[in-house]
Write an enzyme that holds these catalytic residues in place. Sequence first.
Site, PDB file in Angstrom:
ATOM      1  N   LYS A 153     -76.777 -28.469  53.209  1.00 30.09           N
ATOM      2  CA  LYS A 153     -75.531 -28.392  52.446  1.00 30.09           C
ATOM      3  C   LYS A 153     -74.379 -28.275  53.433  1.00 30.09           C
ATOM      4  CE  LYS A 153     -73.045 -25.642  49.044  1.00 30.09           C
ATOM      5  NZ  LYS A 153     -73.141 -24.598  48.014  1.00 30.09           N
ATOM      6  N   LYS A 202     -76.499 -32.278  50.186  1.00 29.56           N
ATOM      7  CA  LYS A 202     -75.270 -32.156  49.407  1.00 29.56           C
ATOM      8  C   LYS A 202     -74.069 -32.135  50.334  1.00 29.56           C
ATOM      9  CE  LYS A 202     -72.939 -28.846  46.536  1.00 29.56           C
ATOM     10  NZ  LYS A 202     -72.885 -27.475  46.138  1.00 29.56           N
TER      11      LYS A 202
HETATM   12  C1  PBG Z   1     -72.199 -22.633  45.011  1.00 29.27           C
HETATM   13  C2  PBG Z   1     -72.124 -24.094  44.794  1.00 29.27           C
HETATM   14  C3  PBG Z   1     -71.081 -24.985  45.090  1.00 29.27           C
HETATM   15  C4  PBG Z   1     -71.460 -26.228  44.587  1.00 29.27           C
HETATM   16  C5  PBG Z   1     -72.726 -26.066  44.040  1.00 29.27           C
HETATM   17  N1  PBG Z   1     -73.125 -24.745  44.193  1.00 29.27           N
HETATM   18  C6  PBG Z   1     -69.759 -24.746  45.678  1.00 29.27           C
HETATM   19  C7  PBG Z   1     -69.575 -24.429  47.088  1.00 29.27           C
HETATM   20  O1  PBG Z   1     -70.503 -24.334  47.883  1.00 29.27           O
HETATM   21  O2  PBG Z   1     -68.415 -24.256  47.425  1.00 29.27           O
HETATM   22  C8  PBG Z   1     -70.635 -27.477  44.637  1.00 29.27           C
HETATM   23  C9  PBG Z   1     -70.921 -28.486  43.595  1.00 29.27           C
HETATM   24  C10 PBG Z   1     -69.900 -29.546  43.424  1.00 29.27           C
HETATM   25  O3  PBG Z   1     -68.889 -29.671  44.137  1.00 29.27           O
HETATM   26  O4  PBG Z   1     -70.106 -30.330  42.491  1.00 29.27           O
HETATM   27  N2  PBG Z   1     -72.492 -22.203  46.288  1.00 29.27           N
END
Ligand code: PBG
Length: 326
Positions: free
Chosen positions: A199, A252
């Site tokens: 991520k 992601k």
């Molecule tokens: C929580 C989380 C996030 C997303 C999914 N789980 C936000 C982040 O890490 O700031 C992002 C999902 C999206 O942008 O569609 N940690």
Amino acid sequence: MDLTHRPRRLRRDGVRSLVSEVDLSASDLIAPLFVDATTDERQPIESMPGHERVPVDEAVARVEEIRETGVEAVIVFGIPESKDDRGSRAWAEDGVVQRAVRAITAETDAYVITDVCLCEYTDHGHCGLIEDAAAESPDLTVRNDETLDLLGKIAASHAEAGAEMIAPSGMMDGMVGAIRERLDADGFTDVPIMSYAAKYESAFYGPFRDAADGAPAFGDRRHYQMDPANAREAMREVELDVEQGADVLMVKPALPYLDVVSAIRREYDHPVAAYNVSGEYAMLHAAAEKGWLDLEGAAYESLLSIKRAGADLILTYFAEDIADRL
Ligand code: PBG
């Protein structure tokens, strides 16, 4: 001129679909769902046209709408009624996700995945406990090891409520192992973990942070989420999650990181997931609104490309629209 080889022969109608390498199907898609304990009415999310935060009472109805399009799986995010420095509403038995999941699993056949993180539940908006919240330092340190215990508690409380898969998104070192251990100790040996394994610290999460009210109050997430410059590091991240028992490996965001999706696909046998994030959704909508591109075509091509790169499953805000078209 030697034209023995004419690739165009296989592009004619009738044969195209026989030779297509990948297919998109509704059963590949997971729809995100935002359940909000602070509202009695559905609230549209401005930066994500077509998406809403729904009150707990509407969660079942919302999931039924999603299921009608052919999408069978949802990932649930919660907006709690209150926040504190430890994010304690995240593991409350009567927490927003726990209540919603109980209702959804009792009343629908949807496959329910829950996002496990602290950022929507902490008043500082970070994904773990922080050293000194009062200092509001941009160079803050999230206390990795003390956060792990809480992530295990959250995961167990979700499983207790009926969650069928757990998806930890906080990018804490050791999170998959800590959650696996806690789930197993509580008897949830059959609940798989889909790890947000690679991520990135991405600018494409902007609209989500409005949707889920999870923007950091100060500082950013660069000390725990990955540097967008790094692809080889993603392989080390994934390897650690595999060793700790991750069942599904997620990348992601999706489109800017298709190289990472495809590298993981080549190296591992595990199912690979990609999260087509809020910013990827919002930018296509914004361009389409201006008449600059065809929304459905661009969305379909995006998801097909994510599959072509090697993803087996896709988390996407386009799930319902695309499933409807398939
Ligand atoms: C929580 C989380 C996030 C997303 C999914 N789980 C936000 C982040 O890490 O700031 C992002 C999902 C999206 O942008 O569609 N940690």
